[in-house]
Design a protein around this motif. Sequence first.
Motif, mmCIF file in Angstrom:
data_model
loop_
_atom_site.group_PDB
_atom_site.id
_atom_site.type_symbol
_atom_site.label_atom_id
_atom_site.label_comp_id
_atom_site.label_asym_id
_atom_site.label_seq_id
_atom_site.Cartn_x
_atom_site.Cartn_y
_atom_site.Cartn_z
ATOM 1 N N UNK A 1 -5.661 11.985 -7.060
ATOM 2 C CA UNK A 1 -5.449 12.895 -8.188
ATOM 3 C C UNK A 1 -5.192 12.190 -9.511
ATOM 4 N N UNK A 2 -4.745 10.929 -9.473
ATOM 5 C CA UNK A 2 -4.372 10.218 -10.704
ATOM 6 C C UNK A 2 -5.078 8.866 -10.735
ATOM 7 N N UNK A 3 -5.737 8.573 -11.836
ATOM 8 C CA UNK A 3 -6.548 7.352 -11.923
ATOM 9 C C UNK A 3 -5.714 6.073 -11.873
ATOM 10 N N UNK A 4 -4.439 6.140 -12.257
ATOM 11 C CA UNK A 4 -3.637 4.906 -12.369
ATOM 12 C C UNK A 4 -2.472 4.854 -11.380
ATOM 13 N N UNK A 5 -2.385 5.827 -10.483
ATOM 14 C CA UNK A 5 -1.277 5.841 -9.510
ATOM 15 C C UNK A 5 -1.774 5.359 -8.157
ATOM 16 N N UNK A 6 -0.942 4.538 -7.488
ATOM 17 C CA UNK A 6 -1.245 4.095 -6.135
ATOM 18 C C UNK A 6 0.039 4.004 -5.326
ATOM 19 N N UNK A 7 -0.140 3.931 -4.016
ATOM 20 C CA UNK A 7 0.991 3.838 -3.093
ATOM 21 C C UNK A 7 0.774 2.650 -2.177
ATOM 22 N N UNK A 8 1.876 2.022 -1.774
ATOM 23 C CA UNK A 8 1.791 0.875 -0.873
ATOM 24 C C UNK A 8 2.913 0.949 0.145
ATOM 25 N N UNK A 9 2.679 0.372 1.321
ATOM 26 C CA UNK A 9 3.742 0.269 2.316
ATOM 27 C C UNK A 9 3.754 -1.150 2.872
ATOM 28 N N UNK A 10 4.896 -1.521 3.454
ATOM 29 C CA UNK A 10 5.134 -2.947 3.676
ATOM 30 C C UNK A 10 5.974 -3.198 4.927
ATOM 31 N N UNK A 11 5.947 -4.448 5.347
ATOM 32 C CA UNK A 11 6.859 -4.908 6.398
ATOM 33 C C UNK A 11 8.314 -4.907 5.934
ATOM 34 N N UNK A 12 8.562 -4.612 4.650
ATOM 35 C CA UNK A 12 9.951 -4.478 4.184
ATOM 36 C C UNK A 12 10.514 -3.077 4.449
ATOM 37 N N UNK A 13 9.794 -2.264 5.255
ATOM 38 C CA UNK A 13 10.184 -0.917 5.687
ATOM 39 C C UNK A 13 10.008 0.137 4.594
#
Length: 300
Positions: A251-263
């Motif tokens: 929905x947003x050209x500049x927004x992203x999400x990430x997930x990690x081994x840091x929980x």
Amino acid sequence: MGTTAGAGALRLPGLHGYAVEFSPYCPGRVACAAAQYYGMAGCGTLAILEQNEAGIVLLRSFDWNDGLFDVTWSENNENVLITCSGDGSLQIWDMAKTKGPLQVYKEHTLEAYSVDWSQTRGEQLVVSGSWDQTVKLWDPAVGKSLCTFKGHEGVIYSTIWSPHIPGCFASASGDQTLRIWDVKTPGVKLVIPAHQAEVLSCDWCKYDENLLVTGAVDCSLKGWDLRNIRQPVFVLLGHTYAIRRVKFSPFHATILASCSYDFTVRFWDFSKPNPLLETVEHHTEFTCGLDLSLHNRGQV
């Protein structure tokens, strides 16, 4: 996003989730690829979850005799999914059928770690990436791979189709590179030395055909413009362990999400001077899978 207070949870005892993908057809329906014993031994399960008034419920589940590491929904049948597993095989499942997979493709010689169904119109193609350092191209209607792409010098962790350019996909590898490929040509189109560490994930911007993001063991996210790969267009820092999965917002050209081994799961807007929007800490173990709904704005 700002809606993390409304989070629902479902526990699958004895299983560790590796990938989640929202159905492109049914709002609130999610496929989860899971494995026993952190994928090092034991079996795998494809779980189909659905969110309703009662919370998150298990709609269907299918078992496989090795850990499942990734899942992708068919783009032409709302009941069909493909998973990939530690034995190097891909499995095609039909939710309308009760028994095991419709078909199994066993060509990779090591763990198959990534699978993605093309989203551009007019082609029904699937790519898979493996620890055998190859990417394979499949037509689900054909019983064997159409071709094999070689060039990576390390494990391939992620293979993602361009949502814009038919026949074009990206791959991310333990050889520290992001590579761009075209199904019409056997060799690699572009090699980007993206990080000085293993690259575990990549994704294509939904609004810009030249923009991709990579996430790596060095805890950083980097944005890449395919027209000029000398420098990243952005670098996002904040995770404290390797980044396992990154996805751009639909929905947003500049927004992203990430997930990690840091929980944690983190939300970013790379256009802002302070790009970290939010850090969500409701997992108590490695966070390996992540997806953003195409139907419900802000649902992850």
